[in-house]
Design an enzyme around this catalytic site. Structure first.
Site, PDB file in Angstrom:
ATOM      1  N   TRP A  25      50.649  51.835  28.527  1.00 26.84           N
ATOM      2  CA  TRP A  25      49.611  51.255  27.670  1.00 26.84           C
ATOM      3  C   TRP A  25      48.672  52.318  27.128  1.00 26.84           C
ATOM      4  O   TRP A  25      47.747  52.024  26.398  1.00 26.84           O
ATOM      5  CB  TRP A  25      48.812  50.175  28.418  1.00 26.84           C
ATOM      6  CG  TRP A  25      48.205  50.656  29.710  1.00 26.84           C
ATOM      7  CD1 TRP A  25      46.956  51.183  29.867  1.00 26.84           C
ATOM      8  CD2 TRP A  25      48.826  50.652  30.996  1.00 26.84           C
ATOM      9  NE1 TRP A  25      46.765  51.521  31.185  1.00 26.84           N
ATOM     10  CE2 TRP A  25      47.890  51.205  31.908  1.00 26.84           C
ATOM     11  CE3 TRP A  25      50.072  50.248  31.461  1.00 26.84           C
ATOM     12  CZ2 TRP A  25      48.181  51.357  33.261  1.00 26.84           C
ATOM     13  CZ3 TRP A  25      50.344  50.398  32.810  1.00 26.84           C
ATOM     14  CH2 TRP A  25      49.405  50.942  33.702  1.00 26.84           C
ATOM     15  N   GLU A  43      45.194  45.108  30.771  1.00 26.70           N
ATOM     16  CA  GLU A  43      44.048  44.893  31.661  1.00 26.70           C
ATOM     17  C   GLU A  43      44.204  43.623  32.490  1.00 26.70           C
ATOM     18  O   GLU A  43      43.789  43.578  33.639  1.00 26.70           O
ATOM     19  CB  GLU A  43      42.736  44.905  30.885  1.00 26.70           C
ATOM     20  CG  GLU A  43      42.324  46.304  30.409  1.00 26.70           C
ATOM     21  CD  GLU A  43      42.181  47.321  31.549  1.00 26.70           C
ATOM     22  OE1 GLU A  43      41.847  46.932  32.681  1.00 26.70           O
ATOM     23  OE2 GLU A  43      42.422  48.527  31.311  1.00 26.70           O
ATOM     24  N   GLN A  48      44.998  42.832  39.424  1.00 25.69           N
ATOM     25  CA  GLN A  48      45.264  42.830  40.873  1.00 25.69           C
ATOM     26  C   GLN A  48      46.499  43.630  41.223  1.00 25.69           C
ATOM     27  O   GLN A  48      47.054  43.450  42.301  1.00 25.69           O
ATOM     28  CB  GLN A  48      45.498  41.408  41.398  1.00 25.69           C
ATOM     29  CG  GLN A  48      44.702  40.335  40.748  1.00 25.69           C
ATOM     30  CD  GLN A  48      43.451  40.001  41.514  1.00 25.69           C
ATOM     31  OE1 GLN A  48      43.231  40.574  42.576  1.00 25.69           O
ATOM     32  NE2 GLN A  48      42.636  39.135  40.980  1.00 25.69           N
ATOM     33  N   LEU A  86      54.885  39.282  39.586  1.00 29.12           N
ATOM     34  CA  LEU A  86      53.626  40.037  39.530  1.00 29.12           C
ATOM     35  C   LEU A  86      52.531  39.378  40.375  1.00 29.12           C
ATOM     36  O   LEU A  86      51.514  40.009  40.660  1.00 29.12           O
ATOM     37  CB  LEU A  86      53.139  40.188  38.080  1.00 29.12           C
ATOM     38  CG  LEU A  86      53.841  41.262  37.242  1.00 29.12           C
ATOM     39  CD1 LEU A  86      53.446  41.136  35.776  1.00 29.12           C
ATOM     40  CD2 LEU A  86      53.482  42.663  37.738  1.00 29.12           C
ATOM     41  N   GLY A  87      52.729  38.105  40.732  1.00 27.47           N
ATOM     42  CA  GLY A  87      51.751  37.432  41.586  1.00 27.47           C
ATOM     43  C   GLY A  87      50.476  37.028  40.850  1.00 27.47           C
ATOM     44  O   GLY A  87      50.322  37.330  39.659  1.00 27.47           O
ATOM     45  N   TYR A  88      49.591  36.353  41.556  1.00 30.05           N
ATOM     46  CA  TYR A  88      48.316  35.894  40.967  1.00 30.05           C
ATOM     47  C   TYR A  88      48.543  35.271  39.589  1.00 30.05           C
ATOM     48  O   TYR A  88      48.077  35.775  38.574  1.00 30.05           O
ATOM     49  CB  TYR A  88      47.312  37.035  40.849  1.00 30.05           C
ATOM     50  CG  TYR A  88      46.977  37.691  42.165  1.00 30.05           C
ATOM     51  CD1 TYR A  88      46.004  37.143  42.993  1.00 30.05           C
ATOM     52  CD2 TYR A  88      47.644  38.826  42.571  1.00 30.05           C
ATOM     53  CE1 TYR A  88      45.703  37.731  44.212  1.00 30.05           C
ATOM     54  CE2 TYR A  88      47.351  39.415  43.797  1.00 30.05           C
ATOM     55  CZ  TYR A  88      46.379  38.863  44.605  1.00 30.05           C
ATOM     56  OH  TYR A  88      46.081  39.451  45.798  1.00 30.05           O
ATOM     57  N   TYR A 126      34.222  43.062  34.072  1.00 25.75           N
ATOM     58  CA  TYR A 126      35.025  44.278  34.063  1.00 25.75           C
ATOM     59  C   TYR A 126      36.021  44.287  32.899  1.00 25.75           C
ATOM     60  O   TYR A 126      36.075  45.239  32.112  1.00 25.75           O
ATOM     61  CB  TYR A 126      35.800  44.467  35.388  1.00 25.75           C
ATOM     62  CG  TYR A 126      36.911  45.467  35.176  1.00 25.75           C
ATOM     63  CD1 TYR A 126      36.614  46.823  35.072  1.00 25.75           C
ATOM     64  CD2 TYR A 126      38.226  45.054  34.955  1.00 25.75           C
ATOM     65  CE1 TYR A 126      37.607  47.747  34.781  1.00 25.75           C
ATOM     66  CE2 TYR A 126      39.225  45.967  34.655  1.00 25.75           C
ATOM     67  CZ  TYR A 126      38.902  47.306  34.573  1.00 25.75           C
ATOM     68  OH  TYR A 126      39.874  48.214  34.248  1.00 25.75           O
ATOM     69  N   ASP A 144      35.180  48.401  37.928  1.00 25.71           N
ATOM     70  CA  ASP A 144      36.040  47.697  38.886  1.00 25.71           C
ATOM     71  C   ASP A 144      35.835  48.339  40.260  1.00 25.71           C
ATOM     72  O   ASP A 144      34.921  49.152  40.444  1.00 25.71           O
ATOM     73  CB  ASP A 144      37.516  47.725  38.430  1.00 25.71           C
ATOM     74  CG  ASP A 144      38.102  49.128  38.457  1.00 25.71           C
ATOM     75  OD1 ASP A 144      37.346  50.101  38.703  1.00 25.71           O
ATOM     76  OD2 ASP A 144      39.319  49.271  38.238  1.00 25.71           O
ATOM     77  N   GLU A 192      37.733  55.117  31.336  1.00 27.07           N
ATOM     78  CA  GLU A 192      39.079  55.244  31.893  1.00 27.07           C
ATOM     79  C   GLU A 192      39.173  56.455  32.813  1.00 27.07           C
ATOM     80  O   GLU A 192      39.939  56.451  33.784  1.00 27.07           O
ATOM     81  CB  GLU A 192      40.127  55.316  30.785  1.00 27.07           C
ATOM     82  CG  GLU A 192      41.488  54.895  31.322  1.00 27.07           C
ATOM     83  CD  GLU A 192      42.519  54.644  30.245  1.00 27.07           C
ATOM     84  OE1 GLU A 192      42.417  55.262  29.170  1.00 27.07           O
ATOM     85  OE2 GLU A 192      43.438  53.846  30.487  1.00 27.07           O
ATOM     86  N   CYS A 202      39.827  59.907  44.083  1.00 24.13           N
ATOM     87  CA  CYS A 202      38.748  59.367  44.928  1.00 24.13           C
ATOM     88  C   CYS A 202      39.218  58.038  45.516  1.00 24.13           C
ATOM     89  O   CYS A 202      38.630  56.987  45.324  1.00 24.13           O
ATOM     90  CB  CYS A 202      37.490  59.191  44.084  1.00 24.13           C
ATOM     91  SG  CYS A 202      35.988  58.954  45.043  1.00 24.13           S
ATOM     92  N   CYS A 218      29.184  65.859  43.827  1.00 19.31           N
ATOM     93  CA  CYS A 218      29.324  64.668  44.679  1.00 19.31           C
ATOM     94  C   CYS A 218      28.403  64.744  45.890  1.00 19.31           C
ATOM     95  O   CYS A 218      28.538  65.608  46.753  1.00 19.31           O
ATOM     96  CB  CYS A 218      30.778  64.518  45.125  1.00 19.31           C
ATOM     97  SG  CYS A 218      31.046  63.042  46.130  1.00 19.31           S
TER      98      CYS A 218
HETATM   99  N1  ADE Z   1      43.268  49.904  36.043  1.00 20.08           N
HETATM  100  C1  ADE Z   1      42.597  49.139  35.189  1.00 20.08           C
HETATM  101  N2  ADE Z   1      42.603  49.620  33.964  1.00 20.08           N
HETATM  102  C2  ADE Z   1      43.343  50.763  34.035  1.00 20.08           C
HETATM  103  C3  ADE Z   1      43.722  51.716  33.114  1.00 20.08           C
HETATM  104  N3  ADE Z   1      43.374  51.563  31.853  1.00 20.08           N
HETATM  105  N4  ADE Z   1      44.443  52.750  33.546  1.00 20.08           N
HETATM  106  C4  ADE Z   1      44.805  52.841  34.838  1.00 20.08           C
HETATM  107  N5  ADE Z   1      44.471  51.981  35.758  1.00 20.08           N
HETATM  108  C5  ADE Z   1      43.742  50.942  35.370  1.00 20.08           C
END
Ligand code: ADE
Length: 375
Positions: A25, A43, A48, A86-88, A126, A144, A192, A202, A218
């Protein structure tokens, strides 16, 4: 001298430019100028599910529903079927409903404004921030769990990840970072980059501080507190359920399936006739004699014991599945399932594979079980 926030923003953007994972994506546009429909779909999938898993499924979904208009016109069962595994599944229903809502807007385009985006089904703060910033560069945070963790550590803020105050704090800090000179006109990339840092470096356990571009800034690292920030929260209580699933085969080799009720877990997805009951040490569960009556399957004779058992965990439930088998008797005429609004149909395995079914039911219905029915 540049402020700390400017340094953080510049470092993050440079790091992301060089280190971003290649994910389907993401190309060809940089964050901030993504295809809005692709961003909506990715997104929702990412809400999840791990990026690696989404990367496998995202291209297929787009091949089947190439545009927002295609998705809006699609049948809900087809969207659920493509989402299978994929669930949910509420996400799939919400994505479909969101596409329909956008298709009904005057220009049939996704809004740039996060407040308007949150009016869409399944779009929380989010996801609204992610779409607005990644597709349109709107300077709004997308916080998130990954981003919250990065920010709590960066500021050595000793809070639980999902606790009260954490989201507000992370939102506030992300807003400040977006307002810096380096982040101006790069809201999508900055958001991103924060997501990516949380997903790849992290991480919740054993963060790779030695590889982190923000190590010098940090505050948790300075205090050697990165392992205890965010603060651990007590594990969620899972509800224990039993699910007795009956595989019934007719003489043509077809299996009986039923649709689940329209609400609740795995809503409206297909399954082998299944009875759910509480599980626990004092709950022996239904017997082979009781099950046919409880499932409204009169005249059926089950084998004396389940042929297989397995446990399936979701976030809130631990489901102990038991699989039973039966050959359909000659004049067997099953009605709908006991919950009402539960149509039943006979289908071959290759037809079942095309339907919306959960992962555990996939395991139950699509395994090769010929030997079990040999008579
Ligand atoms: N999790 C949610 N959005 C994302 C993104 N654009 N790239 C990688 N992980 C993600």
């Amino acid at each position: 001298m540049a402020s700390r926030d400017s340094r953080i923003a510049r470092t993050l953007l440079e790091w992301f430019d060089a280190a971003a994972r290649d994910l389907p994506w993401r190309p060809p546009g940089r964050a901030g100028r993504r295809d809005p429909y692709h961003t909506l779909v990715s997104e929702f999938m990412l809400q999840q599910t791990q990026a690696a898993r989404v990367a496998e499924r995202f291209p297929r979904f787009l091949a089947r529903f190439p545009s927002l208009a295609h998705l809006a016109r699609a049948d809900e069962q087809d969207v659920l079927a493509e989402w299978s595994g994929l669930g949910y599944y509420a996400r799939a229903r919400n994505l479909h409903a969101a596409a329909r809502a956008v298709a009904d807007l005057p220009h049939a385009r996704l809004p740039h404004d996060p407040d308007q985006l949150t009016a869409l089904p399944g779009v929380g703060r989010y996801t609204a921030g992610a779409i607005a910033s990644l597709a349109f560069n709107t300077p709004t945070p997308a916080v998130d769990g990954n981003v919250s963790r990065v920010i709590l550590r960066l500021e050595a803020k000793d809070l639980p990840l999902a606790g009260p105050g954490t989201l507000a704090f992370a939102h506030g800090r992300a807003t400040q970072l977006l307002a810096t000179e380096p982040a101006r006109a790069s809201a999508g990339a900055l958001n991103e980059a924060l997501i990516e840092l949380g997903a790849t470096i992290c991480t919740p356990r054993s963060p790779r501080c030695e590889a982190c571009p923000l190590a010098r800034e940090c505050r948790a690292r300075k205090l050697k507190a990165q392992a205890r920030i965010p603060r651990a929260k007590p594990p969620a209580r899972q509800k224990h359920l039993r699910a007795d699933s009956v595989l019934i085969r007719d003489r043509a080799g077809r299996l009986l399936i039923e649709r689940r009720p329209r609400t609740g877990l795995w809503a409206a997805m297909w399954q082998a006739p299944t009875l759910e009951s509480p599980a626990g040490p004092d709950e022996p569960g239904p017997t082979a004699r009781q099950l046919p009556r409880l499932l409204h399957l009169p005249g059926l004779n089950l084998g004396p014991r389940p042929v297989e058992t397995f446990t399936h965990a979701t976030t809130h439930r631990l489901v102990q599945f038991r699989i039973w088998t039966a050959a359909a008797p000659r004049d067997f005429a099953p009605g709908p399932g006991p919950a009402g609004d539960q149509p039943r149909e006979w289908k071959k395995q290759d037809q079942i594979a095309m339907l919306a079914i959960s992962n555990p039911q996939r395991r139950i219905l699509l395994a090769d079980r010929d030997s079990l029915f040999d008579r």
